[in-house]
Each structure stands twice: as structure tokens, then as C-alpha cells.
Scaffold this active site. Structure first.
Site, PDB file in Angstrom:
ATOM      1  N   ASP A 273       1.941 -17.860 -14.354  1.00  0.00           N
ATOM      2  CA  ASP A 273       3.537 -17.913 -14.470  1.00  0.00           C
ATOM      3  C   ASP A 273       4.004 -17.340 -13.145  1.00  0.00           C
ATOM      4  OD1 ASP A 273       6.294 -18.127 -15.141  1.00  0.00           O
ATOM      5  OD2 ASP A 273       5.700 -17.974 -17.263  1.00  0.00           O
TER       6      ASP A 273
ATOM      7  N   SER B 143      10.261 -21.557 -17.602  1.00  0.00           N
ATOM      8  CA  SER B 143       8.788 -21.210 -18.037  1.00  0.00           C
ATOM      9  C   SER B 143       8.651 -22.097 -19.412  1.00  0.00           C
ATOM     10  CB  SER B 143       8.441 -19.783 -18.383  1.00  0.00           C
ATOM     11  OG  SER B 143       8.244 -19.211 -16.923  1.00  0.00           O
TER      12      SER B 143
ATOM     13  N   THR C 216       5.447 -19.569 -22.494  1.00  0.00           N
ATOM     14  CA  THR C 216       4.302 -20.421 -22.141  1.00  0.00           C
ATOM     15  C   THR C 216       3.513 -20.510 -23.250  1.00  0.00           C
ATOM     16  OG1 THR C 216       4.695 -19.363 -19.800  1.00  0.00           O
ATOM     17  CG2 THR C 216       2.497 -20.481 -20.340  1.00  0.00           C
TER      18      THR C 216
ATOM     19  N   GLU D 167      -3.033 -17.537 -19.926  1.00  0.00           N
ATOM     20  CA  GLU D 167      -1.920 -17.436 -19.009  1.00  0.00           C
ATOM     21  C   GLU D 167      -1.561 -15.887 -18.282  1.00  0.00           C
ATOM     22  OE1 GLU D 167       2.102 -16.496 -20.584  1.00  0.00           O
ATOM     23  OE2 GLU D 167       2.982 -17.577 -18.901  1.00  0.00           O
TER      24      GLU D 167
ATOM     25  N   ASP E 125       4.883 -13.538 -13.087  1.00  0.00           N
ATOM     26  CA  ASP E 125       6.283 -14.069 -12.882  1.00  0.00           C
ATOM     27  C   ASP E 125       7.355 -12.730 -12.957  1.00  0.00           C
ATOM     28  OD1 ASP E 125       8.673 -16.095 -13.624  1.00  0.00           O
ATOM     29  OD2 ASP E 125       8.379 -15.043 -15.400  1.00  0.00           O
TER      30      ASP E 125
ATOM     31  N   HIS F  82      10.309 -11.504 -10.705  1.00  0.00           N
ATOM     32  CA  HIS F  82      11.735 -11.466 -11.112  1.00  0.00           C
ATOM     33  C   HIS F  82      11.983 -10.014 -10.652  1.00  0.00           C
ATOM     34  CE1 HIS F  82      12.814 -14.849 -13.316  1.00  0.00           C
ATOM     35  NE2 HIS F  82      11.684 -14.882 -14.043  1.00  0.00           N
TER      36      HIS F  82
ATOM     37  N   ASP G 154       3.579 -22.753 -13.774  1.00  0.00           N
ATOM     38  CA  ASP G 154       4.704 -23.619 -14.176  1.00  0.00           C
ATOM     39  C   ASP G 154       5.793 -23.898 -12.886  1.00  0.00           C
ATOM     40  OD1 ASP G 154       5.219 -20.835 -14.123  1.00  0.00           O
ATOM     41  OD2 ASP G 154       5.985 -20.830 -16.239  1.00  0.00           O
ATOM     42  N   HIS G 155       5.938 -22.788 -12.143  1.00  0.00           N
ATOM     43  CA  HIS G 155       6.739 -22.678 -11.165  1.00  0.00           C
ATOM     44  C   HIS G 155       6.637 -21.470 -10.384  1.00  0.00           C
ATOM     45  CE1 HIS G 155       8.530 -19.218 -13.173  1.00  0.00           C
ATOM     46  NE2 HIS G 155       8.535 -20.106 -14.314  1.00  0.00           N
TER      47      HIS G 155
HETATM   48 MG    MG Z   1       4.875 -17.315 -19.148  1.00  0.00          MG
HETATM   49 ZN    ZN Z   2      10.135 -16.517 -14.789  1.00  0.00          ZN
END
Ligand code: MG
Ligand code: ZN
Length: 368
Positions: free
Chosen positions: A50, A91, A144, A258, A263, A267, A305-306
Site C-alpha cells: 500500500d 486505498s 485493502t 498486503e 502507506d 502519510h 494501489d498508489h
Molecule cells: Mg491498505
Molecule cells: Zn493512504
């Protein structure tokens, strides 16, 4: 005249023989290309990092002692991540593309942009008798993993998401999220319901060997601890355990794993957090790749996902021999993310494509 004629015949027939040899050669090549193109996997392991863009992957090159497992992949593609509602995906929409093959709005879990439930890969494969598994380092209700078994209009509906688990058909769950089963605002005891549906429930530590029953392994109330807070080898070991269990099915399996907190490091604009989570994910890739190599019928796909944080490996001022990991946003970014593939069908993941294609390519490979 007679000599000339036979000389001409000689040249003509030589020419014909050569051209027929060439055409046989060409058709042989065509045949072998077709055969290798239709080679399909029995099993697919999809690993989602993620928030993992190319700079995050590059961090494995510079911060891992030894060669990253990312370098073991033969096929690399790039995925375009925008959602149906926004140029920059979240997500939930970013996972629904992989689970159900539709671009939807940010926040959507397994539903399309009109909030209608879309059949996901887990449901479709378990209907056909394949085994399925979902592993995350977040809670299993987080966006996710949730997108692989639930259908709700908002990612924040954790209790509603949990209600999909008993009838999900998922054979192996591992992650956090215990409180959404047994400490609910509606007072329901979903752990009891999972038990009734035949799940073996584990809440203390990862079992050493898999059960013959379906497994629900919940090792935290909400998210699993960070790597820096002692999560240890949960992700690689849960992956190993799932593979041992799911591979017993002759019909094949689908496993989604995952690395949820890459992620969260992004952040937080916390490079140490991000890199710790990324290296744990890289170790998990090693487990998947070792299994696939030994098994021979398993396709391993790794993607994101990004990207999160607008992360980059800048120089420390004018010192080009020193990397200073830098962030440009506390949120996500629109940059393309890499797709790595290894095993039967891997070549399908070459090129630049929309994120939904990951789902469509996987389903095409499963349709024998
Ligand atoms: Mg996730
Ligand atoms: Zn995020």
C-alpha cells in the site's frame, strides 16, 4: 538446352526447398510462441504494497543489506492508478480495482460508482472450488483487505465490513481487527458466528502449522503493531502458513497479501517507518517467490494501489553521495506504480496499463 533446363530445375527446386524450410521454421516459431503465451498458472499470489511507488521500491536497493527480492522479478509493468472520482485514488478504490476490476469512487469497498456490489475475485474463485486467503498488517477490515470480501459504500463502515466475513468463503484470514468481531456497537458476537461457519479462531500467536479448518487469525484489536514496535516476522510467516494450507487444494488458490503500513509511513512522512515496513514486505516477497519457484504453477504479482507521500530519494544538499529521503505531501500522489510479475503468465503484465487490468489479467489467466 537439356543442361540449361535441368540447371533451371535445380535452381528452382533448391529455391522451393529453401523457402519451404523457412516457412516451416516460421510456423514452428509461431507454434512455440502461442504455447508459451497460453501457459496459465494454477495459483496466483497478489502482494500489494500500500502506497508503494518506485521511490519506495528504490529504498529497498539502498537500505537493505543484500539484494532485494524485488530484483528477482523478470517482468515489470506500470499501472495508472486514478480512480473514477479523483485523479488521485485512495486505498479503497485502489483495492476495488484489483478485487473487482472496476474503477470506482474514493472510499468504495467492492462497489461500483453507483454503489452497486461488484463480484470480486475471491467470490468467483471460491465458487469454482479454489482456495482463497487474505493477509494484512492492518486490520482485516481496512480498505485493502476489505475490498476482497466485503461490499459497502464507505471504507469507514468497519462493523458492516466484518459482517461479510462469515459468509465470505475465504479459507484463510490473518491480520488485526479482533474488536470489530467481538466488541461491537450492535453487541453481536461475530466470533461465535465465524466458529459456527467452521472457522478455527486464533487470537494469541501465529500457529506453526495450518489447520484443516478455515482459519481466522486475529493478532491485534485493530492494526498489527509497526515493525519498529515488534511485529517481527508476522507477514512473511503468515504468508508461509497460508501457502502451506492453500496449496493443498488441487484446483488451485488465490492469496492476497498486503504490506499495509508502507502507506502509513508515507502519510506520517516518516522515512524510518516507511523503510522498515518496506523491508518487511520485501522479505515476504522472498517467501512467495521461493514457494512459486518450487511449485512451478504459481504466478506472483507485486504492485501498489498508489504512491504515498510523494516520497523521493533526494541528495543531502549538494552532497550527491548521501541520500536524504524526502516527502512532498502527507497524502497520496498520482504517480504510476510498478507491477512486478514472475511465473506462468507473467509476460501479460508488461507495459503501461490501467490498474483495473491487474484484475482482468488475473481472471483471464484463471479462466482455463
Ligand atoms: Mg491498505
Ligand atoms: Zn493512504
Amino acid at each position: 538446352m537439356k543442361f540449361k533446363f535441368s540447371l533451371l530445375t535445380f535452381f528452382l527446386s533448391t529455391f522451393l526447398i529453401i523457402t519451404s524450410c523457412v516457412s516451416v521454421q516460421v510456423s514452428d516459431n509461431t507454434v512455440s510462441t502461442t504455447v508459451s503465451e497460453v501457459k496459465k498458472p494454477k495459483n496466483i499470489i497478489l502482494l500489494v504494497g500500500d502506497g508503494m511507488g518506485l521511490s519506495e521500491v528504490s529504498a529497498a536497493i539502498f537500505y537493505k543489506n543484500g539484494k532485494p527480492n524485488f530484483e528477482r522479478f523478470s517482468t515489470i509493468g506500470l499501472s495508472k492508478t486514478s480512480s473514477a472520482s479523483d485523479l488521485i485514488t485512495d486505498s479503497a478504490a485502489g483495492a476495488t480495482v484489483f478485487s473487482a476490476g472496476v474503477k470506482t469512487y474514493n472510499g468504495a469497498i467492492g462497489v461500483n460508482k453507483d454503489t452497486i456490489a461488484v463480484p470480486n475475485i475471491v467470490e468467483q474463485l471460491s465458487k469454482r472450488g479454489l482456495s482463497t486467503g487474505i493477509i494484512a498488517t492492518s486490520s482485516i477490515q481496512h480498505a485493502t483487505p476489505a475490498s476482497f470480501y466485503a461490499h459497502v459504500k464507505s471504507r469507514r463502515m468497519y462493523e458492516e465490513i466484518t459482517e461479510f466475513a462469515p459468509n465470505s468463503g475465504v479459507n484463510f484470514f490473518a491480520g488485526g481487527g479482533l474488536k470489530f468481531f467481538n466488541d461491537r456497537t450492535d453487541g453481536k458476537d461475530l466470533l461465535a458466528e465465524m466458529k459456527n461457519k467452521g472457522y478455527k479462531i486464533t487470537t494469541d500467536k501465529l500457529p506453526k502449522t495450518p489447520s484443516d479448518k478455515n482459519e481466522l487469525i486475529l493478532l491485534a484489536e485493530d492494526a498489527m503493531p509497526k515493525m519498529s514496535e515488534g511485529r517481527g516476522d508476522f507477514l512473511p510467516n503468515a504468508t508461509k502458513l497460508a501457502l502451506e494450507k492453500l496449496s493443498k487444494n488441487e484446483k488451485g488458490f488465490f492469496l492476497m497479501v498486503e504490506g499495509s503500513q508502507i502507506d502509513w509511513g508515507g502519510h506520517a512522512n516518516d522515512a524510518d517507518y516507511l523503510i522498515g515496513e518496506l523491508l518487511d514486505f520485501d522479505k515476504t516477497l522472498g517467501v512467495a517467490l521461493d514457494f512459486a519457484k518450487e511449485n512451478g504453477e504459481t504466478l506472483v504479482i507485486v504492485t501498489a494501489d498508489h504512491e504515498t507521500g510523494g516520497f523521493t530519494l533526494s541528495a543531502e544538499g549538494s552532497n550527491y553521495n548521501q541520500i536524504k529521503p524526502t516527502f512532498s505531501t502527507p497524502g497520496h500522489s498520482a504517480t504510476m506504480v510498478p507491477v512486478f510479475a514472475e511465473g506462468p503468465g507473467a509476460s501479460k503484465f508488461n507495459g503501461i496499463f490501467e490498474s483495473t487490468e491487474v484484475y482482468h489479467k488475473m481472471m483471464a489467466l484463471f479462466n482455463k
